[in-house]
Design a protein around this motif. Structure first.
Motif, PDB file in Angstrom:
ATOM      1  N   UNK A   1     -11.314  14.067   9.131  1.00 27.32           N
ATOM      2  CA  UNK A   1     -10.201  14.128   8.188  1.00 27.32           C
ATOM      3  C   UNK A   1      -8.886  14.432   8.888  1.00 27.32           C
ATOM      4  N   UNK A   2      -8.962  14.817  10.140  1.00 28.39           N
ATOM      5  CA  UNK A   2      -7.740  15.118  10.907  1.00 28.39           C
ATOM      6  C   UNK A   2      -7.259  13.914  11.710  1.00 28.39           C
ATOM      7  N   UNK A   3      -8.161  13.026  12.075  1.00 30.12           N
ATOM      8  CA  UNK A   3      -7.753  11.874  12.886  1.00 30.12           C
ATOM      9  C   UNK A   3      -6.845  10.960  12.072  1.00 30.12           C
ATOM     10  N   UNK A   4      -5.942  10.251  12.731  1.00 28.94           N
ATOM     11  CA  UNK A   4      -5.122   9.272  12.001  1.00 28.94           C
ATOM     12  C   UNK A   4      -5.972   8.038  11.715  1.00 28.94           C
ATOM     13  N   UNK A   5      -5.519   7.242  10.758  1.00 24.15           N
ATOM     14  CA  UNK A   5      -6.275   6.004  10.489  1.00 24.15           C
ATOM     15  C   UNK A   5      -6.250   5.079  11.696  1.00 24.15           C
TER      16      UNK A   5
ATOM     17  N   UNK B   1      -0.524   5.056   5.452  1.00 25.22           N
ATOM     18  CA  UNK B   1      -0.308   3.920   4.547  1.00 25.22           C
ATOM     19  C   UNK B   1       0.469   2.799   5.234  1.00 25.22           C
ATOM     20  N   UNK B   2       1.487   3.179   6.020  1.00 23.91           N
ATOM     21  CA  UNK B   2       2.270   2.156   6.742  1.00 23.91           C
ATOM     22  C   UNK B   2       1.368   1.424   7.733  1.00 23.91           C
ATOM     23  N   UNK B   3       0.518   2.197   8.402  1.00 26.45           N
ATOM     24  CA  UNK B   3      -0.427   1.596   9.354  1.00 26.45           C
ATOM     25  C   UNK B   3      -1.320   0.575   8.621  1.00 26.45           C
ATOM     26  N   UNK B   4      -1.824   0.981   7.446  1.00 28.20           N
ATOM     27  CA  UNK B   4      -2.692   0.067   6.690  1.00 28.20           C
ATOM     28  C   UNK B   4      -1.938  -1.205   6.305  1.00 28.20           C
ATOM     29  N   UNK B   5      -0.703  -1.041   5.828  1.00 34.63           N
ATOM     30  CA  UNK B   5       0.093  -2.220   5.451  1.00 34.63           C
ATOM     31  C   UNK B   5       0.253  -3.174   6.639  1.00 34.63           C
TER      32      UNK B   5
ATOM     33  N   UNK C   1       0.849  -1.204   0.000  1.00 30.28           N
ATOM     34  CA  UNK C   1       0.000   0.000   0.000  1.00 30.28           C
ATOM     35  C   UNK C   1       0.885   1.255   0.000  1.00 30.28           C
ATOM     36  N   UNK C   2       1.919   1.241   0.863  1.00 29.19           N
ATOM     37  CA  UNK C   2       2.824   2.390   0.953  1.00 29.19           C
ATOM     38  C   UNK C   2       3.424   2.688  -0.416  1.00 29.19           C
ATOM     39  N   UNK C   3       3.774   1.627  -1.150  1.00 32.67           N
ATOM     40  CA  UNK C   3       4.425   1.811  -2.451  1.00 32.67           C
ATOM     41  C   UNK C   3       3.389   2.195  -3.537  1.00 32.67           C
TER      42      UNK C   3
END
Ligand SMILES: C[S@@+](CC[C@H](N)C(=O)[O-])C[C@H]1O[C@@H](n2cnc3c(N)ncnc32)[C@H](O)[C@@H]1O
Length: 349
Positions: free
Chosen positions: A175-179, A122-126, A108-110
């Motif tokens: 939209x301000x909160x982190x994932x 993105x790192x969190x999602x990965x 995802x990050x890439x």
């Protein structure tokens, strides 16, 4: 009781449903649908195009055996979590495990760098996406994926992935909160919404025209076909759909700015196939009560649908609900008279 929404027990239970701004969601029509269908006798309710699952959740809340279907995997997972699942929840340790266990995922990050979320998100999602596959219960995996999907949708303006960057930023706190913050909140919401109604509710992930379900009542709420607007769910929600499948078996179209994959085929994207699909579904379910949600600016039109239903059913009623589409709901513009469409609920017995 005439109006179930005056019953605190029912209203409390139903209000736990974690809704989203899903295109075509019947969220605002729920009291009408309930009032109209309460007049009919049925034990099983089949929601053939479940979408956000809000209608299924309603009928699970009032004690029906609910069967759901949608060809989108993320809709199916929400249904697995909240409709089919009666007891399982994600505990604190499992949430920490998902967030804090390092893994080597970097897709995802890439692939989606600078498109929808920043690098940290993105790192969190990965990380979380990689770890979800290590949970050993299918319902816990479904809750974790549903919470991740809802986190992504809430952080996106209009909840969709048809544009990149931060266009339409409406300044909402979401939209301000982190994932990670969104994900934690959503695990709590999904956990809170899990309950048993003592019925064996079931979720499917198929094209409605390829599935035959035994049911007392079928509810048809397919994408509304109009010649001038597109009703492509995959184009809007490709990112969260891909996320739930880890993009396995999906071919990302590298030449697209949004990095979407090719849409699934649905008969409701062409006029000819839409008519055929309605005719086939009505014929297949001629022995069940058939309920159809449709709008006055879509095809088939009201009279054509009535003719199709009357071919197989003796008792056909159509209820009209005046309804102003809101922003993000189908393709209508605010302040335009074309916004004023009627929602129909056909009930054929
Ligand atoms: C109008 S929405 C349903 C909204 C839903 N009743 C709600 O309240 O959220 C239509 C749904 O049909 C699904 N869909 C489109 N074509 C389909 C097909 N051929 N078979 C099954 N589902 C399909 C879409 O993914 C979408 O979720």
């Amino acid at each position: 009781m005439d109006n179930l929404f005056e019953d605190n027990n029912f209203a409390d239970k139903f209000s736990k449903f974690p809704g989203t701004r899903y295109m075509g969601s019947k969220n605002k029509l729920i009291p009408h649908i309930l009032k109209i269908l309460n007049e009919y006798e049925f034990d099983s309710f089949y929601d053939a195009f479940a979408g956000s699952n809000v209608v299924s959740y309603l009928f699970k809340t009032i004690g029906k055996k609910v069967i759901t279907n949608d060809f989108l995997n993320f809709s199916y997972l929400i249904s697995k979590s909240l409709i089919e699942n009666s007891f399982e929840k994600l505990n604190e340790d499992e949430v920490s495990f998902l967030i804090n266990t390092p893994n080597k995922q970097g897709f995802i990050t890439k692939t989606f760098k600078d498109l929808y979320f920043d690098n940290n998100d993105n790192k969190f999602l990965d990380t979380v996406r990689g770890n979800i596959d290590l949970l050993d219960s299918e319902y816990k995996r479904a809750i974790a994926l549903s919470a991740l999907v809802r986190a992504c949708m809430k952080k996106r303006a209009r909840g969709i992935f048809t544009f990149t960057g931060e266009r339409y930023d409406d300044g909402r706190k979401d939209m301000r909160l982190t994932l990670e913050e969104h994900f934690r909140e959503n695990v709590i919401s999904f956990n809170n919404a899990v309950f048993s109604n003592d019925k064996n509710c079931i979720s499917h992930n198929s094209s409605a025209q390829n599935l035959v379900v035994e049911t007392d009542l079928i509810y048809l709420d397919p994408p509304y076909y109009t010649p001038n607007s597109d009703n492509d769910y995959v184009r809007r929600y490709h990112f969260v759909e891909g996320l739930t499948k880890n993009w396995n078996g999906l071919e990302i179209q590298d030449n697209t700015k949004t990095k979407k994959f090719k849409s699934y085929h649905s008969p409701f994207s062409t006029k000819k196939e839409t008519y055929l699909a309605f005719e086939n579904l009505i014929q297949t379910y001629k022995d069940s009560i058939i309920v159809i949600s449709y709008s006055s600016n879509s095809l088939p039109n009201k009279d054509e649908l009535l003719v199709m239903l009357k071919k197989f059913k003796k008792d056909v009623n159509v209820h009209e609900i005046d309804y102003l589409y809101s922003f993000g709901n189908q393709n209508h513009k605010i302040g335009n008279n074309a916004n004023k469409v009627k929602e129909y609920l056909f009930v054929a017995k």
